[in-house]
Design a protein around this motif. Structure first.
Motif, PDB file in Angstrom:
ATOM      1  N   PHE A 120      -9.147  -6.839  -0.579  1.00  0.00           N
ATOM      2  CA  PHE A 120      -8.408  -6.504   0.808  1.00  0.00           C
ATOM      3  C   PHE A 120      -7.902  -7.691   1.654  1.00  0.00           C
ATOM      4  CE2 PHE A 120      -8.808  -5.477   5.406  1.00  0.00           C
ATOM      5  CZ  PHE A 120      -8.341  -4.309   5.439  1.00  0.00           C
ATOM      6  N   PRO A 121      -6.842  -7.424   2.244  1.00  0.00           N
ATOM      7  CA  PRO A 121      -6.094  -6.354   2.402  1.00  0.00           C
ATOM      8  C   PRO A 121      -4.933  -5.714   1.416  1.00  0.00           C
ATOM      9  CG  PRO A 121      -4.878  -8.071   3.687  1.00  0.00           C
ATOM     10  CD  PRO A 121      -5.965  -8.654   2.926  1.00  0.00           C
ATOM     11  N   ALA A 122      -5.160  -6.003   0.299  1.00  0.00           N
ATOM     12  CA  ALA A 122      -4.040  -5.845  -0.813  1.00  0.00           C
ATOM     13  C   ALA A 122      -3.826  -4.189  -0.785  1.00  0.00           C
ATOM     14  CB  ALA A 122      -4.503  -6.410  -2.129  1.00  0.00           C
ATOM     15  N   PRO A 123      -5.103  -3.327  -0.939  1.00  0.00           N
ATOM     16  CA  PRO A 123      -4.849  -1.913  -1.274  1.00  0.00           C
ATOM     17  C   PRO A 123      -4.197  -1.319   0.005  1.00  0.00           C
ATOM     18  CG  PRO A 123      -7.149  -2.347  -0.926  1.00  0.00           C
ATOM     19  CD  PRO A 123      -6.404  -3.689  -1.221  1.00  0.00           C
ATOM     20  N   LEU A 124      -4.403  -2.004   1.312  1.00  0.00           N
ATOM     21  CA  LEU A 124      -4.010  -1.304   2.353  1.00  0.00           C
ATOM     22  C   LEU A 124      -2.397  -1.689   2.508  1.00  0.00           C
ATOM     23  CD1 LEU A 124      -4.146   0.100   5.181  1.00  0.00           C
ATOM     24  CD2 LEU A 124      -4.827  -2.124   6.243  1.00  0.00           C
ATOM     25  N   ASP A 125      -2.120  -3.006   2.211  1.00  0.00           N
ATOM     26  CA  ASP A 125      -0.739  -3.529   2.213  1.00  0.00           C
ATOM     27  C   ASP A 125       0.074  -2.479   0.919  1.00  0.00           C
ATOM     28  OD1 ASP A 125      -1.235  -5.434   3.505  1.00  0.00           O
ATOM     29  OD2 ASP A 125      -1.491  -7.028   2.059  1.00  0.00           O
ATOM     30  N   ASP A 126      -0.734  -2.266  -0.161  1.00  0.00           N
ATOM     31  CA  ASP A 126       0.163  -1.086  -0.970  1.00  0.00           C
ATOM     32  C   ASP A 126       0.441   0.138  -0.354  1.00  0.00           C
ATOM     33  OD1 ASP A 126      -0.318  -3.368  -2.966  1.00  0.00           O
ATOM     34  OD2 ASP A 126      -1.936  -2.386  -3.827  1.00  0.00           O
ATOM     35  N   LEU A 127      -0.603   0.633   0.600  1.00  0.00           N
ATOM     36  CA  LEU A 127      -0.083   2.064   1.085  1.00  0.00           C
ATOM     37  C   LEU A 127       1.107   1.813   2.036  1.00  0.00           C
ATOM     38  CD1 LEU A 127      -3.680   3.217   1.796  1.00  0.00           C
ATOM     39  CD2 LEU A 127      -2.233   3.666  -0.153  1.00  0.00           C
ATOM     40  N   ARG A 128       1.096   0.711   2.711  1.00  0.00           N
ATOM     41  CA  ARG A 128       2.234   0.347   3.643  1.00  0.00           C
ATOM     42  C   ARG A 128       3.552   0.465   2.828  1.00  0.00           C
ATOM     43  NH1 ARG A 128      -0.242  -0.677   8.540  1.00  0.00           N
ATOM     44  NH2 ARG A 128      -2.197  -2.151   8.300  1.00  0.00           N
ATOM     45  N   ALA A 129       3.420  -0.405   1.558  1.00  0.00           N
ATOM     46  CA  ALA A 129       4.585  -0.420   0.763  1.00  0.00           C
ATOM     47  C   ALA A 129       4.971   0.920   0.287  1.00  0.00           C
ATOM     48  CB  ALA A 129       4.370  -1.252  -0.478  1.00  0.00           C
ATOM     49  N   ALA A 130       4.035   1.727  -0.024  1.00  0.00           N
ATOM     50  CA  ALA A 130       4.496   2.990  -0.402  1.00  0.00           C
ATOM     51  C   ALA A 130       5.140   3.796   0.733  1.00  0.00           C
ATOM     52  CB  ALA A 130       3.374   3.783  -1.020  1.00  0.00           C
ATOM     53  N   LEU A 131       4.758   3.610   1.935  1.00  0.00           N
ATOM     54  CA  LEU A 131       5.366   4.440   2.892  1.00  0.00           C
ATOM     55  C   LEU A 131       6.713   3.942   3.136  1.00  0.00           C
ATOM     56  CD1 LEU A 131       4.853   6.949   4.768  1.00  0.00           C
ATOM     57  CD2 LEU A 131       3.669   5.285   6.240  1.00  0.00           C
ATOM     58  N   ARG A 132       6.843   2.574   3.138  1.00  0.00           N
ATOM     59  CA  ARG A 132       8.243   1.844   3.494  1.00  0.00           C
ATOM     60  C   ARG A 132       9.225   2.332   2.226  1.00  0.00           C
ATOM     61  NH1 ARG A 132      11.675  -1.481   1.167  1.00  0.00           N
ATOM     62  NH2 ARG A 132      10.399  -1.431  -0.700  1.00  0.00           N
ATOM     63  N   TRP A 133       8.666   2.542   0.829  1.00  0.00           N
ATOM     64  CA  TRP A 133       9.440   2.896  -0.164  1.00  0.00           C
ATOM     65  C   TRP A 133      10.132   4.444   0.105  1.00  0.00           C
ATOM     66  CZ3 TRP A 133       9.757   6.895  -3.704  1.00  0.00           C
ATOM     67  CH2 TRP A 133      10.642   6.664  -4.739  1.00  0.00           C
ATOM     68  N   LEU A 134       9.011   5.187   0.389  1.00  0.00           N
ATOM     69  CA  LEU A 134       9.364   6.678   0.786  1.00  0.00           C
ATOM     70  C   LEU A 134      10.460   6.838   1.778  1.00  0.00           C
ATOM     71  CD1 LEU A 134       5.760   7.889   0.189  1.00  0.00           C
ATOM     72  CD2 LEU A 134       7.898   8.753  -1.359  1.00  0.00           C
ATOM     73  N   THR A 135      10.390   6.080   2.873  1.00  0.00           N
ATOM     74  CA  THR A 135      10.944   5.937   4.034  1.00  0.00           C
ATOM     75  C   THR A 135      12.459   5.602   3.493  1.00  0.00           C
ATOM     76  OG1 THR A 135       9.363   5.450   5.583  1.00  0.00           O
ATOM     77  CG2 THR A 135      11.651   5.243   6.413  1.00  0.00           C
ATOM     78  N   LEU A 136      12.551   4.619   2.850  1.00  0.00           N
ATOM     79  CA  LEU A 136      13.974   4.042   2.280  1.00  0.00           C
ATOM     80  C   LEU A 136      14.402   5.075   1.314  1.00  0.00           C
ATOM     81  CD1 LEU A 136      15.703   1.371   2.014  1.00  0.00           C
ATOM     82  CD2 LEU A 136      14.455   0.923  -0.390  1.00  0.00           C
ATOM     83  N   ARG A 137      13.956   5.738   0.704  1.00  0.00           N
ATOM     84  CA  ARG A 137      14.544   6.712  -0.196  1.00  0.00           C
ATOM     85  C   ARG A 137      14.477   8.286   0.232  1.00  0.00           C
ATOM     86  NH1 ARG A 137      14.977   3.939  -5.553  1.00  0.00           N
ATOM     87  NH2 ARG A 137      16.235   5.617  -6.040  1.00  0.00           N
ATOM     88  N   SER A 138      14.229   8.435   1.595  1.00  0.00           N
ATOM     89  CA  SER A 138      13.839   9.836   2.277  1.00  0.00           C
ATOM     90  C   SER A 138      15.098  10.535   2.121  1.00  0.00           C
ATOM     91  CB  SER A 138      13.244   9.514   3.537  1.00  0.00           C
ATOM     92  OG  SER A 138      14.316   8.960   4.263  1.00  0.00           O
TER      93      SER A 138
END
Length: 297
Positions: A120-138
């Protein structure tokens, strides 16, 4: 004069997830398609992290993009699969994610680094990265990450709670949290913050009692604030792995802060809805889906 061609080092790697082509969508159930194994981030020194994306039939074609459910799997932060919602849902046909997509949501089931890979906080950082990517490709996906509900179970519910309470760009619309730890600072049930072999210690990379600031940062209970998004907390009354007092304490803290929260403790249920009938588990799922609809409409 020809331009210098790129070096082998520049071209040898796969395209970055931000620009890589999406995999083809495959039909899943009537009105639902799924894109599997989409890389969304490559943390330095780590494996590529992937997500599966279930989409309602008209995602990308409708003028109104679909709201998003970001699903976070359980497994004591140590194991688990991104497409597993838990014991009671594994035999469902259609499966739980197809059902959520059929209700009009896009559903992203995400990898995150487990405690054997990074602390930690790696897994939380990963969720943030997923949401960033989904926003970028939304736009190309036809989704609206401004209407995101995070939905997690067990350890995934813990991470989903932290994301809901701390993420701001875009803010999360709500959270569905099933039988999740909320407080890593205090002994509850069988959890002892002085135990160096506990899943929580492995998550933090140290005995929780020895790193109080990090333990507090990893405790959703300590992240509550008045502007917290609505949360739906569901916990078995007889949970033998994660005491129901975790959800009760989080609900109390949210109410004290003036935030919206619904708490449902389920009689006769252990962890992962063990002890319930399939019909009872479906009732919990359906109420959870109704909550997600209510905070994204």
């Amino acid at each position: 004069m020809t331009a210098d061609r790129p070096s082998l080092f520049q071209v040898i790697g796969a395209p970055h997830p931000d620009v890589a082509a999406l995999p083809p969508a495959a039909p899943c159930e009537p009105g639902v398609s799924v894109l599997r194994g989409i890389p969304y981030d490559i943390p330095e020194g780590s494996r590529p992290l992937e997500l599966d994306l279930w989409l309602p039939e008209k995602a990308g074609q409708s003028p109104t993009p679909a709201p998003l459910v970001l699903f976070v799997h359980g497994g004591a932060w140590r194991r688990g699969r991104r497409d597993d919602m838990g014991l009671q849902t594994r035999s469902w046909s259609p499966g739980p994610f197809a059902r959520i997509a059929a209700a009009g949501f896009a559903v992203a089931c995400v990898d995150y680094r487990l405690s054997g890979e990074a602390v930690f906080p790696a897994p939380l950082d990963d969720l943030r990265a997923a949401l960033r990517w989904l926003t970028l490709r939304s736009d190309e996906l036809g989704i609206d990450t401004g209407r995101t509900v995070v939905w997690g179970e067990s350890a995934g519910g813990h991470l989903a709670s932290l994301l809901a309470l701390t993420h701001t760009e875009p803010p999360v619309a709500g959270g569905v949290i099933w039988y999740a730890p909320s407080d890593l600072t205090t002994a509850r049930g069988g959890y002892d913050p002085s135990n160096p072999a506990s899943p929580e210690a492995l998550l933090l990379g140290s005995t929780p009692a020895a790193v109080p600031e990090l333990t507090r940062a990893a405790s959703p209970l300590a992240q509550v604030h008045p502007e917290a998004p609505p949360l739906f907390l569901v916990h078995g009354e007889d949970d033998s792995l994660v005491s129901r007092t975790h959800s009760e304490a989080l609900a109390d803290r949210l109410r004290e802060a003036g935030a919206r929260v619904e708490l449902w403790t389920v009689p006769g249920s252990d962890h992962v809805w063990y002890g319930l009938t399939e019909a009872q588990a479906e009732h919990i799922f359906n109420r959870s889906l109704a909550f997600a609809r209510g905070v994204t409409d």
